[in-house]
Enzyme design. Structure first.
Site, PDB file in Angstrom:
ATOM      1  N   LYS A  41     -36.502 -14.230  33.601  1.00 11.30           N
ATOM      2  CA  LYS A  41     -37.601 -13.945  32.963  1.00 11.30           C
ATOM      3  C   LYS A  41     -38.304 -12.863  33.518  1.00 11.30           C
ATOM      4  CE  LYS A  41     -38.081 -18.451  30.779  1.00 11.30           C
ATOM      5  NZ  LYS A  41     -36.858 -19.036  31.409  1.00 11.30           N
ATOM      6  N   CYS A  99     -42.491 -19.642  39.086  1.00 16.07           N
ATOM      7  CA  CYS A  99     -41.097 -20.281  39.146  1.00 16.07           C
ATOM      8  C   CYS A  99     -40.163 -19.516  39.008  1.00 16.07           C
ATOM      9  CB  CYS A  99     -41.275 -21.552  38.429  1.00 16.07           C
ATOM     10  SG  CYS A  99     -42.620 -22.810  38.765  1.00 16.07           S
ATOM     11  N   ALA A 100     -39.985 -18.385  39.471  1.00 17.83           N
ATOM     12  CA  ALA A 100     -39.193 -17.237  39.118  1.00 17.83           C
ATOM     13  C   ALA A 100     -37.784 -17.504  39.378  1.00 17.83           C
ATOM     14  CB  ALA A 100     -39.499 -15.998  39.972  1.00 17.83           C
ATOM     15  N   GLY A 149     -34.599 -15.203  38.545  1.00 14.96           N
ATOM     16  CA  GLY A 149     -35.090 -13.788  37.917  1.00 14.96           C
ATOM     17  C   GLY A 149     -35.136 -13.574  36.681  1.00 14.96           C
ATOM     18  N   ASP A 179     -40.974 -18.228  43.929  1.00 16.74           N
ATOM     19  CA  ASP A 179     -40.319 -19.654  43.744  1.00 16.74           C
ATOM     20  C   ASP A 179     -40.445 -20.247  45.246  1.00 16.74           C
ATOM     21  OD1 ASP A 179     -38.330 -20.804  41.640  1.00 16.74           O
ATOM     22  OD2 ASP A 179     -37.993 -21.856  43.159  1.00 16.74           O
ATOM     23  N   ASP A 226     -42.227 -21.425  34.773  1.00 21.86           N
ATOM     24  CA  ASP A 226     -41.015 -21.952  34.183  1.00 21.86           C
ATOM     25  C   ASP A 226     -40.695 -23.292  34.996  1.00 21.86           C
ATOM     26  OD1 ASP A 226     -38.800 -22.621  33.006  1.00 21.86           O
ATOM     27  OD2 ASP A 226     -37.768 -20.536  33.237  1.00 21.86           O
ATOM     28  N   CYS A 259     -37.296 -25.874  29.847  1.00 19.29           N
ATOM     29  CA  CYS A 259     -36.114 -25.784  28.962  1.00 19.29           C
ATOM     30  C   CYS A 259     -35.852 -27.403  28.606  1.00 19.29           C
ATOM     31  CB  CYS A 259     -34.780 -25.065  29.855  1.00 19.29           C
ATOM     32  SG  CYS A 259     -34.359 -25.725  31.330  1.00 19.29           S
TER      33      CYS A 259
END
Length: 429
Positions: free
Chosen positions: A245, A239-240, A243, A263, A306, A359
């Site tokens: 991470k 789940c980039a 970008g 993604d 993510d 998050c």
């Protein structure tokens, strides 16, 4: 513009946000477009008042005994702009663009009410229905954790070790007030705003254009390190997004090995190309089509997910989001998270790791989600999070995240970061 005009503008923006249930960034942008005479300094102060009012919306309203935009905007000046009622009144004298003065009954309420007497969810400045989620994760500390999410955040930067080091970046950003960030030797921090100041635009700095650093919260940087990525490994960032991470992983891997950034939403992925080029990343391939990933099934040493989430851990930066969030939206995010985990697991090779990150600070999106995954996937087991923390953050000293049943929880109160949940799940060899 004087303070009166700026305060009136903030009230109008707050009214717009409440009436149309729209993001604060959109409302502020539209106000700026329709008031082009306002300079950058004006827009910064207006934004400060709006975001401070949204961060502390419940506690300000409780102390004011009023929740309308006019009174909350005044309360933001009193709570975060380091101003007194007398200094505000003096600033507004003879300002024809100023809003109506604060009513004496509102001021009396503000001065007489002690927030310690307010209900718990008001002291935490979170929607009442969210209280149980925070309590499930933090126990008796949940009010303090919620209140920390209502404070002004710093601006964190990740030094791009492919091109620079921290000393080099700090030298370039000395006028921006940047200093060493806590916990990580490769991180830089611009402290939270004071009063009615504004953050410097670090992305306008030549050092940013040269790829020496990226804007990235400390918690996000730690999440990339917890993956334990090493040079030469095969990594899928499932789940980039833009970008962040992916770039951090590339630096840790010293441009060796291979990262595949994917993604499902192409617009989210679009910024990654310029970012990779600026950062000097050479070991990353970008994929926008799920069909491209078939070749990687059972091949990846690390799959980072993510996952989409409520974003409750980022409420310091996007406080308007907590007032738009609903139980129905939470349910949708939980469903999406299960889909992401089930989609990502197919790419992990035997002995490899699936790293689940959100998050969010909601238990149902975090350790409870992992517990369900492990029940349904007996070929996976949870990795003890405490050694992972100490390996990723060796300079943390006595700073520790929360360790629930699985994974770790970073938060503004505990780790001086945004709120993140990180769990590493290993596929049995």
């Amino acid at each position: 513009m004087r303070l009166g005009g700026r305060l009136q503008a903030a009230i109008e923006v707050l009214d717009d946000i409440e009436t149309r249930k729209r993001p604060a960034s959109d409302a502020l942008k539209d106000w700026g477009l329709s008031h082009r005479f306002a300079g950058a300094g004006d827009r910064a102060v207006i934004g400060n008042i709006v975001y401070d009012a949204l961060r502390r919306k419940l506690s300000i309203a409780w102390r004011m005994d009023s929740g309308n935009a006019h009174d909350i905007a005044y309360g933001a000046l009193l709570s975060d702009a380091e101003m007194s009622a007398e200094s505000i009144a003096a600033e507004l004298v003879d300002d024809k663009f100023a809003p109506a003065p604060l009513d004496e009954t509102r001021l009396a309420a503000w001065e007489s009410r002690d927030l310690a007497d307010a209900p718990s969810y008001i002291r935490a400045d979170v929607p009442e229905w969210c209280a149980s989620q925070l309590e499930a994760l933090f126990g008796d500390d949940w009010v303090r954790e919620g209140a920390a999410l209502a404070a002004r955040p710093p601006v964190d930067l990740r030094v791009n070790t492919l091109k620079a080091n921290r000393a080099k970046v700090l030298k370039e950003l000395v006028r921006a007030g940047a200093g060493e960030a806590p916990l990580l030797a490769g991180a830089v921090r611009v402290p939270p705003l004071r009063a009615l100041g504004r953050h410097p635009n670090v992305q306008a700095e030549p050092a940013f254009q040269k790829g020496w650093f990226e804007v990235q919260d400390l918690g996000s940087q730690i999440a990339a390190l917890v993956t334990a990525a090493q040079p030469g490994l095969q990594v899928l960032d499932y789940c980039a997004g833009a970008g962040g991470k992916t770039l951090a992983l590339a630096a840790v891997m010293e441009n060796r090995g291979q990262i595949h950034a994917f993604d499902a939403e192409k617009p989210r992925l679009a910024p990654i190309f310029d970012r990779l080029k600026r950062a000097g990343v050479r070991n990353t391939q970008v994929h926008a089509n799920p069909e491209d990933l078939v070749q990687f099934e059972g091949q990846m040493d690390i799959v980072l997910t993510d996952a989409p989430c409520t974003g409750s851990g980022t409420w310091r930066r996007r406080p308007d989001a907590k007032w738009r969030l609903s139980p129905q939206q939470l349910e949708r995010r939980e469903m999406e998270q299960r889909e992401v985990l089930n989609g990502a697991k197919r790419y992990v090779k035997p002995g490899g790791c699936l790293v689940y990150v959100t998050c969010s600070l909601f238990a149902s999106e975090n350790n409870l989600q992992v517990e369900e995954f492990l029940r349904e996937n007996p070929d996976y087991s949870g990795v003890d999070a405490k050694p992972l923390w100490h390996a990723a953050v060796p300079d943390a000293g006595d700073v520790l995240p929360i360790f629930p049943s699985h994974g770790m929880v970073l938060s503004p109160e505990r780790t001086s970061t945004d709120g993140f949940y990180i769990s590493v799940l290993q596929r049995n060899a």
